[in-house]
Write an enzyme that holds these catalytic residues in place. Structure first.
Site, short mmCIF file in Angstrom:
data_model
loop_
_atom_site.label_atom_id
_atom_site.label_comp_id
_atom_site.label_asym_id
_atom_site.label_seq_id
_atom_site.Cartn_x
_atom_site.Cartn_y
_atom_site.Cartn_z
N THR A 207 0.84 -1.21 0.00
CA THR A 207 0.00 0.00 0.00
C THR A 207 0.88 1.27 0.00
O THR A 207 0.58 2.24 -0.70
CB THR A 207 -0.94 0.06 1.23
OG1 THR A 207 -0.18 -0.25 2.40
CG2 THR A 207 -2.09 -0.91 1.10
N CYS A 209 4.04 1.66 -1.06
CA CYS A 209 4.74 1.82 -2.35
C CYS A 209 3.78 2.39 -3.39
O CYS A 209 4.11 3.28 -4.17
CB CYS A 209 5.26 0.48 -2.87
SG CYS A 209 6.32 -0.39 -1.70
#
Ligand SMILES: Nc1ncnc2c1ncn2[C@@H]1O[C@H](COP(=O)(O)OP(=O)(O)OP(=O)(O)O)[C@@H](O)[C@H]1O
Ligand SMILES: Cc1ncc(CO)c(N)n1
Length: 268
Positions: A207, A209
């Protein structure tokens, strides 16, 4: 075409790192390039190995990119050692890179440590001052600010402490809280809350990244910071809400949720 670069680690399972970044930038119709800092052998259940690239080879990748296709925004993710961070800072300065988003990745969703202690001080000294925005999660914001975060007010205080120390905006992500998914952006003294409905989905691998590369993609398109972050949050929430369920651990999101997969009518 708008261009962006991710400087990060490879996730063999495709949900985080370079793979998440390229999928996210592509979903934003941005041409994605990559400079790989490390290979990880990982899946939804954990990280079983990390192989760093030699700093000289990271430098070579960055020279190849910047001397040919200059990116309009840059996202920096997992960088595990101080010498790799120093190379990144030197090259970003040398090429005058714009719109730098730094995700100070420290620990994977699965609990594996992705940065050395020594690297954290190089990150602070060399890279943070070049950033337009940093995107720590709550445990990272605690490490970077030295403050304990228990509620929204302490998220705001930590974001302000980090941002005023390093001269950049800070998005403190609230994904590690239990009752909501609200993130707070501190930028030049102004606080903006990004409210998110907590989605009941254990599949949150990547999430962070995904959010940071969506911000970079939006900045590359010329959007202002607040709009770039708001749109990125919307993309992240959509990819998570799509409900993909792969693997035996904390699985990846559907980065392609907004792309039509039906090419039956395509004339070639
Ligand atoms: N269950 C959830 N429902 C809705 N949004 C979420 C959920 N979990 C995380 N988010 C959102 O995902 C984004 C990333 O936040 P998070 O705190 O999970 O980052 P992270 O810990 O760096 O991620 P990573 O797992 O990649 O290391 C934030 O916008 C956060 O609010
Ligand atoms: C390569 C890589 N970067 C970042 C993260 C953090 O989610 C991860 N698990 N793997």
């Amino acid at each position: 075409m708008v261009t962006a670069l991710t400087i990060a680690g490879s996730d063999s399972s495709g949900g985080a790192g370079i793979q998440a970044d390229i999928k996210t930038m592509t979903a934003h119709h941005v041409y994605a390039m990559s400079a790989i800092t490390a290979l990880t052998a990982q899946n939804t259940t954990g990280v079983s190995g990390i192989l760093e690239v030699p700093p000289e080879f990271l430098a070579q990748q960055l020279d190849s990119i910047f001397t040919d296709i200059p990116p309009q925004a840059v996202k920096v993710g997992m960088v595990s050692s101080g010498s790799l961070i120093a190379v990144i800072a030197q090259k970003l300065r040398r090429y005058g890179a714009a719109h730098i988003v730094v995700d100070p990745v420290m620990v994977a969703t699965s609990g594996a440590r992705l940065i050395s202690e020594e690297a954290i001080s190089v990150l602070k000294e060399e890279l943070f001052p070049l950033a337009e925005v940093l995107t720590p999660n709550i445990p990272e914001a605690e490490v970077l600010s030295g403050l304990t975060i228990t509620d929204g007010a302490s998220m705001e205080r930590a974001a302000e402490a980090i941002g005023s120390r390093y001269g950049c905006a800070v998005l403190c992500k609230g994904g590690h809280r239990v009752k909501d998914a609200d993130d707070v952006l501190w930028s030049g003294g102004t606080i903006t809350w990004l409210h998110g409905k907590r989605i009941d989905n254990p599949n949150t691998h990547g999430t962070g990244c995904t959010l940071s590369s969506a911000i970079a993609a939006n900045l590359a398109k010329g959007r202002g910071l607040v709009e770039a972050v708001e749109q990125a949050k919307r993309y992240l929430s959509g990819a998570l809400a799509d409900g993909l369920d792969l693997g035996q651990g904390s699985g990846p999101m559907n980065h392609a949720f907004a792309i039509s997969g039906d090419y039956a009518d395509l004339e070639v």
